[in-house]
Design a protein around this motif. Sequence first.
Motif, PDB file in Angstrom:
ATOM      1  N   GLY A 315       0.718  -1.242  -0.132  1.00  9.12           N
ATOM      2  CA  GLY A 315       0.067   0.023   0.134  1.00  9.12           C
ATOM      3  C   GLY A 315       0.867   1.081  -0.139  1.00  9.12           C
ATOM      4  O   GLY A 315       0.388   2.532   0.085  1.00  9.12           O
ATOM      5  N   LYS A 316       2.256   1.020   0.110  1.00  7.93           N
ATOM      6  CA  LYS A 316       3.054   2.295   0.034  1.00  7.93           C
ATOM      7  C   LYS A 316       3.580   2.599  -1.438  1.00  7.93           C
ATOM      8  O   LYS A 316       3.921   1.552  -2.202  1.00  7.93           O
ATOM      9  N   ARG A 317       3.519   3.757  -1.833  1.00 10.88           N
ATOM     10  CA  ARG A 317       3.910   4.257  -3.268  1.00 10.88           C
ATOM     11  C   ARG A 317       5.537   4.123  -2.994  1.00 10.88           C
ATOM     12  O   ARG A 317       6.055   4.105  -1.941  1.00 10.88           O
ATOM     13  N   ILE A 318       6.487   4.237  -3.960  1.00 15.31           N
ATOM     14  CA  ILE A 318       7.840   3.945  -4.103  1.00 15.31           C
ATOM     15  C   ILE A 318       8.230   5.448  -3.267  1.00 15.31           C
ATOM     16  O   ILE A 318       9.323   5.338  -2.318  1.00 15.31           O
ATOM     17  N   SER A 319       7.726   6.630  -3.294  1.00 14.31           N
ATOM     18  CA  SER A 319       8.202   7.756  -2.683  1.00 14.31           C
ATOM     19  C   SER A 319       7.903   7.521  -0.881  1.00 14.31           C
ATOM     20  O   SER A 319       8.505   8.253  -0.209  1.00 14.31           O
ATOM     21  N   ASP A 320       7.100   6.626  -0.489  1.00 16.05           N
ATOM     22  CA  ASP A 320       6.623   6.429   0.836  1.00 16.05           C
ATOM     23  C   ASP A 320       7.813   5.605   1.651  1.00 16.05           C
ATOM     24  O   ASP A 320       7.778   5.288   2.759  1.00 16.05           O
ATOM     25  N   GLN A 321       8.823   4.773   0.709  1.00 12.71           N
ATOM     26  CA  GLN A 321       9.495   3.873   1.017  1.00 12.71           C
ATOM     27  C   GLN A 321      10.798   4.416   1.411  1.00 12.71           C
ATOM     28  O   GLN A 321      11.080   5.546   0.930  1.00 12.71           O
ATOM     29  N   THR A 322      11.534   3.906   2.291  1.00 21.93           N
ATOM     30  CA  THR A 322      12.898   4.220   2.732  1.00 21.93           C
ATOM     31  C   THR A 322      13.766   3.118   2.300  1.00 21.93           C
ATOM     32  O   THR A 322      13.778   1.844   2.308  1.00 21.93           O
ATOM     33  N   PHE A 323      15.003   3.441   1.572  1.00 27.94           N
ATOM     34  CA  PHE A 323      15.722   2.514   0.864  1.00 27.94           C
ATOM     35  C   PHE A 323      17.383   2.444   1.548  1.00 27.94           C
ATOM     36  O   PHE A 323      17.777   3.266   1.612  1.00 27.94           O
ATOM     37  N   LEU A 324      17.776   1.227   1.702  1.00 30.78           N
ATOM     38  CA  LEU A 324      18.753   0.882   2.120  1.00 30.78           C
ATOM     39  C   LEU A 324      19.724  -0.092   1.172  1.00 30.78           C
ATOM     40  O   LEU A 324      19.193  -1.016   1.086  1.00 30.78           O
ATOM     41  N   PHE A 325      20.782   0.509   0.586  1.00 29.68           N
ATOM     42  CA  PHE A 325      21.472  -0.374  -0.299  1.00 29.68           C
ATOM     43  C   PHE A 325      22.660  -1.031   0.146  1.00 29.68           C
ATOM     44  O   PHE A 325      23.599  -0.225   1.095  1.00 29.68           O
ATOM     45  N   LEU A 326      22.917  -2.341   0.140  1.00 27.14           N
ATOM     46  CA  LEU A 326      24.312  -2.733   0.337  1.00 27.14           C
ATOM     47  C   LEU A 326      25.065  -2.913  -1.020  1.00 27.14           C
ATOM     48  O   LEU A 326      24.578  -3.631  -1.754  1.00 27.14           O
ATOM     49  N   ARG A 345       8.371  11.466 -10.447  1.00 31.50           N
ATOM     50  CA  ARG A 345       7.026  11.159 -11.159  1.00 31.50           C
ATOM     51  C   ARG A 345       5.869  11.184 -10.202  1.00 31.50           C
ATOM     52  O   ARG A 345       4.668  11.441 -10.549  1.00 31.50           O
ATOM     53  N   GLU A 346       6.208  10.554  -9.208  1.00 37.77           N
ATOM     54  CA  GLU A 346       4.934  10.699  -7.858  1.00 37.77           C
ATOM     55  C   GLU A 346       4.589  12.056  -7.234  1.00 37.77           C
ATOM     56  O   GLU A 346       3.867  12.137  -6.580  1.00 37.77           O
ATOM     57  N   GLY A 347       5.517  12.984  -7.789  1.00 40.38           N
ATOM     58  CA  GLY A 347       5.317  14.241  -7.435  1.00 40.38           C
ATOM     59  C   GLY A 347       6.081  14.971  -6.169  1.00 40.38           C
ATOM     60  O   GLY A 347       5.846  15.996  -5.808  1.00 40.38           O
TER      61      GLY A 347
END
Length: 609
Positions: A315-326, A345-347
């Motif tokens: 239910g979360k848009r990409i802009s609602d997520q927090t990303f951590l990359f290894l 694009r999601e604004g």
Amino acid sequence: MAFRTNSSIRLKQALQAGLGLERAFYHEVTGNIIVPGQVRGIDHLRDARLNKGLAFSVEERQKLGIHGLLPARVKTMDEQMELCRMSLSRYKDDLNKYLYLTALQDRHEKLFFRLLTENVETIMPIVYTPTVGLACQKFGLIYRRPRGLFVTINDRGHVCDVLRNWPEPDVRAIVVTDGERILGLGDLGACGMGIPVGKLALYTGLAKIRPNQCLPVMLDVGTNNEQFLNDPLYIGLRQKRVQGKEYDELVSEFMEAVVKRYGQRTLIQFEDFANHNAFRLLNMFRNRYCTFNDDIQGTAAVVVAGLFAAERMTGKRISDQTFLFLGAGGAAVGIASLVIKSMEREGIDSRLAYDKIWMFDQEGLLVKSRIDPDTDSHRVCFAKEHNPAEDFTELVKEVEPSVLIGASAVAGAFTPEILRIMAENNERPVIMALSNPTALAECTAQQAYEHTEGRCLFASGSPFPEVQHNGRIYKTGQANNAYIFPGVALGVIVSGSYHIPDEMFLEAAKALASQILDEDLSQGSLYPPLSNIKDCSLQIALQVSEYAYKNGIASTYPIPTDLLAFLNSHQYDFYYRSALPITWKWPKIDQESTCQQRDIIFRYIPESQ
Ligand code: NAI
């Protein structure tokens, strides 16, 4: 059905030039005019593109002069396929399966490609990752026949001549590597040639791009792999890698030579270049040639497609997520850049978007204090104003990511503790262990489900078997670039695009996400089953070519009224066609000329081929 106009014209020209062709054939694949003496009967068996094996009918055998060269039995293609499947299943070792398939491709092309296209789930892991990694490591031992071009640093000044040695006149797509970062296996030098060969097999197997239009290229500038340098069986240049000006000159000359030989619209896919060259070369060439880097842009598209799909579960848009990359190399930065584009694009404001992305590499958290903006320009925007941090687990606790992405080639880096923290902080954590081959994945599918109470949405780079956890069966999705690059290539080739902007990869991601069913998601997979990958490729090609026409970067005109039919008409036919020469009355050419009306016997070629 009509005769190919251009081929007819060429044949007419040949006749008018007085070549006296009583019997002429078109090469089934290239459309070149073949005269007796050029193709002898036996060549129909020796040329992998013409060969049908025991499927040549009695009539064909007699007319082509191969009667007696084959045993009496005439088989159908389906019977041949069955035998191939049986033979393949007898090999227990994957590398032996790879060798069997390579030999099949070398002697019987249509059968190889039909086998691949109809058995994607079982054969793709052999011709592509993970087995292709093993094949590359042993490439020096298993190399048998030419399949692609080796351009070495010593060819500088003559690259175009080398390209001219490639026998196919109509190349539309090239996959090129310099072998410096093959999968997660490091520098494999010239042995990296297995990768372009495997990728292009998928161009045909998954998107039906004609094999004669595909060219694998290895730019051999040496290797820094000590084992190879000391190995007398190594097949490439046994010298340290050339870098700097000479390296750039070779790559630039190669790009120019491709345009000179095959035209400006030839698609050039960069594959498995090391990080320090991958971004640099992409930035150098992206606006001058029809090119993309699959590790950066293809990976990004497939991961973003998975994130679009995850949206339906979280239910979360990409802009609602927090990303951590290894890992903060080519794959990670490529993904992060496309994630930023989709957030925009999601604004959401781009500054906010960058705030949601954290990266951790070999030296710890990517922080501004250790980044050199000149040499690291592609990563500087992801560096944080933060104290240096070297403990990844502590960072997971601090950042509380909802999406964890591994592109580090560090096996087991997503420890049970890290996975548990992800599950504590998120109802549906997204875990992507992308590193290839399988042995280098940051965690296995089993571990991911087990340590997140089965709540995670998991994807990996290489395939994992189904997982059983708490009485449930999870089908894990593979964030495989193969979902993306064949379709993008088909769309680009057919629309005649001059460039491949990032937006095309966003379109590809959307197209792929649209193919993921609720049923796939409910079984725990963020991707459609591999058996659907051909439909995905076509859908992507459609969306990519639509984008190209809408945005004025296509060059195939007039704009097709039915784009899907147009795409189909350019695709490879996996089935045999009659190899019988047919008699055709040549229209009167010139009554007065010495070139009388002749009966021309030649192969019937449908317009679509
Ligand atoms: P790369 O060499 O450009 O980047 C590797 C990154 O991992 C670097 O930033 C490096 O500093 C970091 N790293 C190495 N050791 C580390 C450690 N101990 N801790 C933290 N970070 C560490 O390679 P690239 O192209 O980014 O690929 C990385 C992996 O991702 C490979 O295994 C590759 O096969 C895989 N990959 C998977 C794809 C997919 O699933 N679709 C597509 C492209 C790559």
